[in-house]
Design an enzyme around this catalytic site. Structure first.
Site, PDB file in Angstrom:
ATOM      1  N   SER A 141       0.845  -1.199   0.000  1.00  0.00           N
ATOM      2  CA  SER A 141       0.000   0.000   0.000  1.00  0.00           C
ATOM      3  C   SER A 141       0.880   1.248   0.000  1.00  0.00           C
ATOM      4  O   SER A 141       2.036   1.198   0.450  1.00  0.00           O
ATOM      5  CB  SER A 141      -0.866   0.022   1.263  1.00  0.00           C
ATOM      6  OG  SER A 141      -1.569   1.249   1.374  1.00  0.00           O
ATOM      7  N   TYR A 154      -1.688   0.397  10.715  1.00  0.00           N
ATOM      8  CA  TYR A 154      -1.719  -0.111   9.327  1.00  0.00           C
ATOM      9  C   TYR A 154      -0.404   0.238   8.619  1.00  0.00           C
ATOM     10  O   TYR A 154       0.161  -0.584   7.908  1.00  0.00           O
ATOM     11  CB  TYR A 154      -2.924   0.492   8.612  1.00  0.00           C
ATOM     12  CG  TYR A 154      -3.138  -0.001   7.184  1.00  0.00           C
ATOM     13  CD1 TYR A 154      -3.275  -1.353   6.892  1.00  0.00           C
ATOM     14  CD2 TYR A 154      -3.234   0.908   6.123  1.00  0.00           C
ATOM     15  CE1 TYR A 154      -3.484  -1.794   5.584  1.00  0.00           C
ATOM     16  CE2 TYR A 154      -3.456   0.481   4.821  1.00  0.00           C
ATOM     17  CZ  TYR A 154      -3.583  -0.874   4.556  1.00  0.00           C
ATOM     18  OH  TYR A 154      -3.788  -1.307   3.260  1.00  0.00           O
TER      19      TYR A 154
HETATM   20  N1  LIG Z   1      -8.769  -0.430  -0.824  1.00  0.00           N
HETATM   21  C1  LIG Z   1      -7.681   0.316  -0.651  1.00  0.00           C
HETATM   22  O1  LIG Z   1      -7.754   1.554  -0.606  1.00  0.00           O
HETATM   23  C2  LIG Z   1      -6.325  -0.352  -0.550  1.00  0.00           C
HETATM   24  C3  LIG Z   1      -5.193   0.435  -0.785  1.00  0.00           C
HETATM   25  C4  LIG Z   1      -3.937  -0.142  -0.696  1.00  0.00           C
HETATM   26  C5  LIG Z   1      -3.815  -1.482  -0.379  1.00  0.00           C
HETATM   27  N2  LIG Z   1      -4.928  -2.237  -0.128  1.00  0.00           N
HETATM   28  C6  LIG Z   1      -4.727  -3.655   0.216  1.00  0.00           C
HETATM   29  O2  LIG Z   1      -5.371  -4.433  -0.785  1.00  0.00           O
HETATM   30  C7  LIG Z   1      -5.665  -5.719  -0.232  1.00  0.00           C
HETATM   31  C8  LIG Z   1      -7.101  -6.087  -0.585  1.00  0.00           C
HETATM   32  O3  LIG Z   1      -7.986  -5.162   0.040  1.00  0.00           O
HETATM   33  P1  LIG Z   1      -9.314  -4.617  -0.662  1.00  0.00           P
HETATM   34  O4  LIG Z   1      -9.150  -3.165  -0.838  1.00  0.00           O
HETATM   35  O5  LIG Z   1      -9.683  -5.432  -1.824  1.00  0.00           O
HETATM   36  O6  LIG Z   1     -10.343  -4.785   0.570  1.00  0.00           O
HETATM   37  P2  LIG Z   1     -11.532  -5.824   0.805  1.00  0.00           P
HETATM   38  O7  LIG Z   1     -12.571  -5.665  -0.243  1.00  0.00           O
HETATM   39  O8  LIG Z   1     -11.923  -5.631   2.239  1.00  0.00           O
HETATM   40  O9  LIG Z   1     -10.833  -7.253   0.616  1.00  0.00           O
HETATM   41  C9  LIG Z   1     -10.009  -7.821   1.604  1.00  0.00           C
HETATM   42  C10 LIG Z   1      -9.917  -9.306   1.320  1.00  0.00           C
HETATM   43  O10 LIG Z   1      -9.011  -9.905   2.268  1.00  0.00           O
HETATM   44  C11 LIG Z   1      -9.622 -11.055   2.783  1.00  0.00           C
HETATM   45  N3  LIG Z   1      -9.099 -11.361   4.105  1.00  0.00           N
HETATM   46  C12 LIG Z   1      -9.054 -10.563   5.193  1.00  0.00           C
HETATM   47  N4  LIG Z   1      -8.542 -11.225   6.230  1.00  0.00           N
HETATM   48  C13 LIG Z   1      -8.263 -12.485   5.787  1.00  0.00           C
HETATM   49  C14 LIG Z   1      -7.731 -13.655   6.397  1.00  0.00           C
HETATM   50  N5  LIG Z   1      -7.381 -13.675   7.678  1.00  0.00           N
HETATM   51  N6  LIG Z   1      -7.577 -14.765   5.646  1.00  0.00           N
HETATM   52  C15 LIG Z   1      -7.928 -14.762   4.343  1.00  0.00           C
HETATM   53  N7  LIG Z   1      -8.451 -13.703   3.707  1.00  0.00           N
HETATM   54  C16 LIG Z   1      -8.612 -12.571   4.441  1.00  0.00           C
HETATM   55  C17 LIG Z   1     -11.111 -10.764   2.794  1.00  0.00           C
HETATM   56  O11 LIG Z   1     -11.853 -11.968   2.729  1.00  0.00           O
HETATM   57  P3  LIG Z   1     -12.637 -12.671   3.930  1.00  0.00           P
HETATM   58  O12 LIG Z   1     -13.129 -11.581   4.839  1.00  0.00           O
HETATM   59  O13 LIG Z   1     -13.725 -13.425   3.228  1.00  0.00           O
HETATM   60  O14 LIG Z   1     -11.621 -13.562   4.565  1.00  0.00           O
HETATM   61  C18 LIG Z   1     -11.247 -10.009   1.472  1.00  0.00           C
HETATM   62  O15 LIG Z   1     -11.394 -10.916   0.413  1.00  0.00           O
HETATM   63  C19 LIG Z   1      -5.359  -5.623   1.259  1.00  0.00           C
HETATM   64  O16 LIG Z   1      -4.099  -6.203   1.513  1.00  0.00           O
HETATM   65  C20 LIG Z   1      -5.315  -4.132   1.519  1.00  0.00           C
HETATM   66  O17 LIG Z   1      -4.520  -3.810   2.636  1.00  0.00           O
HETATM   67  C21 LIG Z   1      -6.177  -1.707  -0.228  1.00  0.00           C
END
Ligand SMILES: NC(=O)c1ccc[n+]([C@@H]2O[C@H](COP(=O)([O-])OP(=O)(O)OC[C@H]3O[C@@H](n4cnc5c(N)ncnc54)[C@H](OP(=O)(O)O)[C@@H]3O)[C@@H](O)[C@H]2O)c1
Length: 258
Positions: A141, A154
């Site tokens: 990120s 975070y």
């Molecule tokens: N959205 C942003 O602004 C942003 C920016 C930079 C980086 N990111 C990163 O991108 C990645 C994906 O996030 P997203 O934005 O797509 O958010 P999201 O829609 O909340 O997706 C997060 C995913 O991670 C899974 N997850 C969480 N804890 C888990 C665990 N213990 N075991 C297995 N799966 C788990 C969730 O699935 P379940 O709950 O079904 O397990 C979900 O599929 C993350 O690493 C986040 O830090 C996001």
């Protein structure tokens, strides 16, 4: 056809979009996350395989890795030209100054974002390496490059992700596994809903007046990184919306009239 691609956290957001993008690019995708119904739905849409996965739980990771290994054998073993692990599972919990740090949330973020990725790498590295052309892409990120007030828990987790990926790249030098990282800025997914404990109004406010990245935008970066020829390692790719110029600098349209 490309080989097996494993996507963690594929039940929503960037992970689900990445599973779609990779399947469309010829990868044989295996998706994992905790919400089994969601990953089954994603798998059905794209002709992938799914298995429940909680990256916080070593036993769950071992069962998932065994499923990936069996899928690999089913599908002809080393026939695919490459292997891929997308470490995407993760996210943020809470919004508070260091003075009010919630240790439970800090531990949970470290557990999933850092140790979860490490567990997946340890479990699948033999499969990636044995093939002779493996790739690991971890979703970091902009929060791992620039700390911001109320985000230290975070920030610390995503800085740690970068440290792990950098060390791993050096450790694997000379071995046939690429170590890549994509570091997005603001992406509209369930991320903010999770961060704010299900408060939809607060989550929506994060994206107010901004055209954020979509999950598909980041998925396309991952698809592209994985599709480079084997000698090309995209170490780090920072991708931000045009409305964002750093972790804290965000242009909100309409705000100039306020
Ligand atoms: N959205 C942003 O602004 C942003 C920016 C930079 C980086 N990111 C990163 O991108 C990645 C994906 O996030 P997203 O934005 O797509 O958010 P999201 O829609 O909340 O997706 C997060 C995913 O991670 C899974 N997850 C969480 N804890 C888990 C665990 N213990 N075991 C297995 N799966 C788990 C969730 O699935 P379940 O709950 O079904 O397990 C979900 O599929 C993350 O690493 C986040 O830090 C996001």
């Amino acid at each position: 056809m490309r080989g097996i691609a494993v996507v963690t956290g594929a039940s929503s957001g960037i992970g689900a979009a990445t599973a779609h993008a990779l399947a469309g690019d010829g990868w044989r995708v295996v998706v994992g996350a905790r919400r089994a119904d969601r990953i089954e739905a994603v798998a059905t849409e794209i002709g992938a395989r799914s298995h429940p996965l909680d990256v916080d739980d070593a036993g769950s990771v071992a069962r998932f890795a065994a499923f990936v290994g069996a899928t690999d054998e089913d599908e002809g073993g080393a026939v695919g030209p490459s292997r891929l692990l997308v470490n995407n599972a993760g996210g943020a919990l809470g919004w508070a100054p260091v003075a009010d740090a919630d240790e439970h949330q800090w531990r949970a973020m470290y557990e999933t974002n850092v140790l979860g990725a490490v567990r997946m790498i340890r479990a699948l590295l033999p499969l990636l390496e044995a093939h002779g052309d493996g790739t690991i892409v971890t979703v970091g990120s902009i929060a791992g490059h620039e700390p911001y007030p109320n985000g230290a828990g975070y920030n610390a987790a995503k800085f740690a992700v970068r440290a792990v990926m950098s060390a791993l790249r050096q450790e694997l030098l000379g071995r046939p596994v690429r170590v890549c990282e994509v570091d997005p800025g603001m992406v509209e997914t369930e991320f903010s809903l999770v961060r704010f404990g299900g408060d939809a109004e607060r989550a929506a406010a994060v994206y107010e007046g901004v055209t954020p990245l979509t999950a598909d935008d980041v998925a396309e970066c991952i698809r592209w990184m994985a599709a480079r020829p084997p000698h090309v390692n995209v170490d780090q790719l920072v991708v931000l919306a045009r409305d964002q110029a750093g972790a804290r600098q965000i242009h909100r349209h309409g705000a100039e009239r306020d």
